[in-house]
Design a protein around this motif. Sequence first.
Motif, PDB file in Angstrom:
ATOM      1  N   VAL A  62       0.737  -1.114   0.083  1.00 31.76           N
ATOM      2  CA  VAL A  62       0.093   0.140   0.066  1.00 31.76           C
ATOM      3  C   VAL A  62       0.960   1.121  -0.042  1.00 31.76           C
ATOM      4  CG1 VAL A  62      -1.551   1.440   1.298  1.00 31.76           C
ATOM      5  CG2 VAL A  62      -1.876  -1.121   1.166  1.00 31.76           C
ATOM      6  N   TYR A  63       1.940   1.261   0.799  1.00 26.43           N
ATOM      7  CA  TYR A  63       2.874   2.517   0.933  1.00 26.43           C
ATOM      8  C   TYR A  63       3.621   2.486  -0.520  1.00 26.43           C
ATOM      9  CZ  TYR A  63       2.928   3.681   5.920  1.00 26.43           C
ATOM     10  OH  TYR A  63       2.418   4.262   7.123  1.00 26.43           O
ATOM     11  N   ARG A  64       4.000   1.507  -0.985  1.00 27.88           N
ATOM     12  CA  ARG A  64       4.735   1.502  -2.179  1.00 27.88           C
ATOM     13  C   ARG A  64       3.646   2.334  -3.538  1.00 27.88           C
ATOM     14  NH1 ARG A  64       8.969  -2.925  -0.960  1.00 27.88           N
ATOM     15  NH2 ARG A  64       7.064  -4.461  -1.012  1.00 27.88           N
ATOM     16  N   LEU A  69       1.550   6.206  -7.104  1.00 24.10           N
ATOM     17  CA  LEU A  69       0.704   7.345  -7.539  1.00 24.10           C
ATOM     18  C   LEU A  69       0.726   8.460  -7.444  1.00 24.10           C
ATOM     19  CD1 LEU A  69      -2.350   4.837  -6.113  1.00 24.10           C
ATOM     20  CD2 LEU A  69      -1.844   5.280  -8.605  1.00 24.10           C
ATOM     21  N   VAL A  70       1.398   8.792  -6.195  1.00 20.08           N
ATOM     22  CA  VAL A  70       1.868  10.320  -6.174  1.00 20.08           C
ATOM     23  C   VAL A  70       2.562  10.789  -7.359  1.00 20.08           C
ATOM     24  CG1 VAL A  70       3.090  11.968  -4.523  1.00 20.08           C
ATOM     25  CG2 VAL A  70       1.447  10.289  -3.716  1.00 20.08           C
ATOM     26  N   GLN A  71       3.751   9.897  -7.086  1.00 22.05           N
ATOM     27  CA  GLN A  71       4.765  10.402  -8.415  1.00 22.05           C
ATOM     28  C   GLN A  71       4.383  10.376  -9.809  1.00 22.05           C
ATOM     29  OE1 GLN A  71       7.771  11.217  -7.490  1.00 22.05           O
ATOM     30  NE2 GLN A  71       7.199  10.857  -5.433  1.00 22.05           N
ATOM     31  N   THR A  72       3.453   9.617 -10.096  1.00 14.88           N
ATOM     32  CA  THR A  72       2.692   9.547 -11.286  1.00 14.88           C
ATOM     33  C   THR A  72       1.693  10.777 -11.404  1.00 14.88           C
ATOM     34  OG1 THR A  72       0.854   8.214 -10.858  1.00 14.88           O
ATOM     35  CG2 THR A  72       2.972   7.293 -11.760  1.00 14.88           C
ATOM     36  N   GLY A  73       1.242  11.413 -10.341  1.00 11.50           N
ATOM     37  CA  GLY A  73       0.354  12.637 -10.461  1.00 11.50           C
ATOM     38  C   GLY A  73      -0.826  12.086 -10.319  1.00 11.50           C
ATOM     39  N   MET A  74      -1.326  10.634 -10.084  1.00  5.37           N
ATOM     40  CA  MET A  74      -2.697  10.095 -10.034  1.00  5.37           C
ATOM     41  C   MET A  74      -3.123  10.723  -8.697  1.00  5.37           C
ATOM     42  SD  MET A  74      -2.537   6.701 -11.906  1.00  5.37           S
ATOM     43  CE  MET A  74      -3.910   6.280 -11.785  1.00  5.37           C
TER      44      MET A  74
END
Lengths: 154, 154
Positions: A62-64, A69-74
């Motif tokens: 879940v953390y990963r 998702l944050v890094q991809t902007g989603m």
Amino acid sequence: MPWKDGTGPPWLQGKFKGCGYRLTVPRQAILDVLNSTTEHLSAEDTYLKVHKVHPAIGLTTVYRTLELLVQTGMVFKFDFGDGRARYELSEGPKGIGHHHHLVCTGCGRIIDYTDFIDEEVELLKRTEKGLSKKYNFKITNHMIQFHGLCEKCQ
Amino acid sequence: MPWKDGTGPPWLQGKFKGCGYRLTVPRQAILDVLNSTTEHLSAEDTYLKVHKVHPAIGLTTVYRTLELLVQTGMVFKFDFGDGRARYELSEGPKGIGHHHHLVCTGCGRIIDYTDFIDEEVELLKRTEKGLSKKYNFKITNHMIQFHGLCEKCQ
DNA sequence: ATATCTGCAAAGACTTTGCATGAGA
DNA sequence: TCTCATGCAAAGTCTTTGCAGATAT
């Protein structure tokens, strides 16, 4: 992070596969959870909800996945001052959403407000343009929070 | 937290004693450090600077004092997404300051900007009033951050 | 004098990492 | 097949807490 090798167009629509990431069961499950709530889930909140359906999925995943998702902007990651990060899908069915929050410093309740957004967004755009130019910043996001006490906590 | 017993007027000017708190050497040292920088110090940053002058003062005391200052409103606590809290005096010589930030997601650099502040503050006041009424919130503070990449990190 | 404050050490909370196994394309 | 992804356990960070000794008023 559009592509994992750093090249290519920006990733906008949650197309994992389009960016070379594998669309696995855990990742789908996590997206499902985020997509079916209006709350601001912490990693553990997310884990617990995922766990009900897929008990084998671990907190680490879940953390990963959230980080990915944050890094991809989603997904946007927020910190409301309670020591744990909160996650929220960056876009709804209507496209990119704005994420302005009202945070109760008493009980931690968070309200997403959409009132006054139009005026705010217009001003933010102007400010963003001015700041970009003056400081030579490439601005990708903004965050607005109001802190105070909710009805119950006053 | 105006008075430690929960009564009395709001604490505005850093008058520790006026609120029943003891003005000790560690507390003065920590205030001195905060007052002589424009950086956004983390607890450890603060500790290191205090430590140069008063090696006997411990990190725990720094944490406790910063938390006390936050509770009394003398200091604002920010989170710029790097996992550690940052602290900034809430008011300069000219009174309550506004704390709007430009955060580089690449290197973590933080810029306090004051351009466009007037317009922003005016809009924020209106928004604040509207939100207070609609959600019955007693708003005490706001936070604005723009995230992006600085000149070097682009 | 005495309620506060402090420093150290230990504990706590959230998050990340190492590594062998398992799974998607 | 062959990377990439996962889960567990362990480690890493930042922050808070317990407690005996020190301090401000």
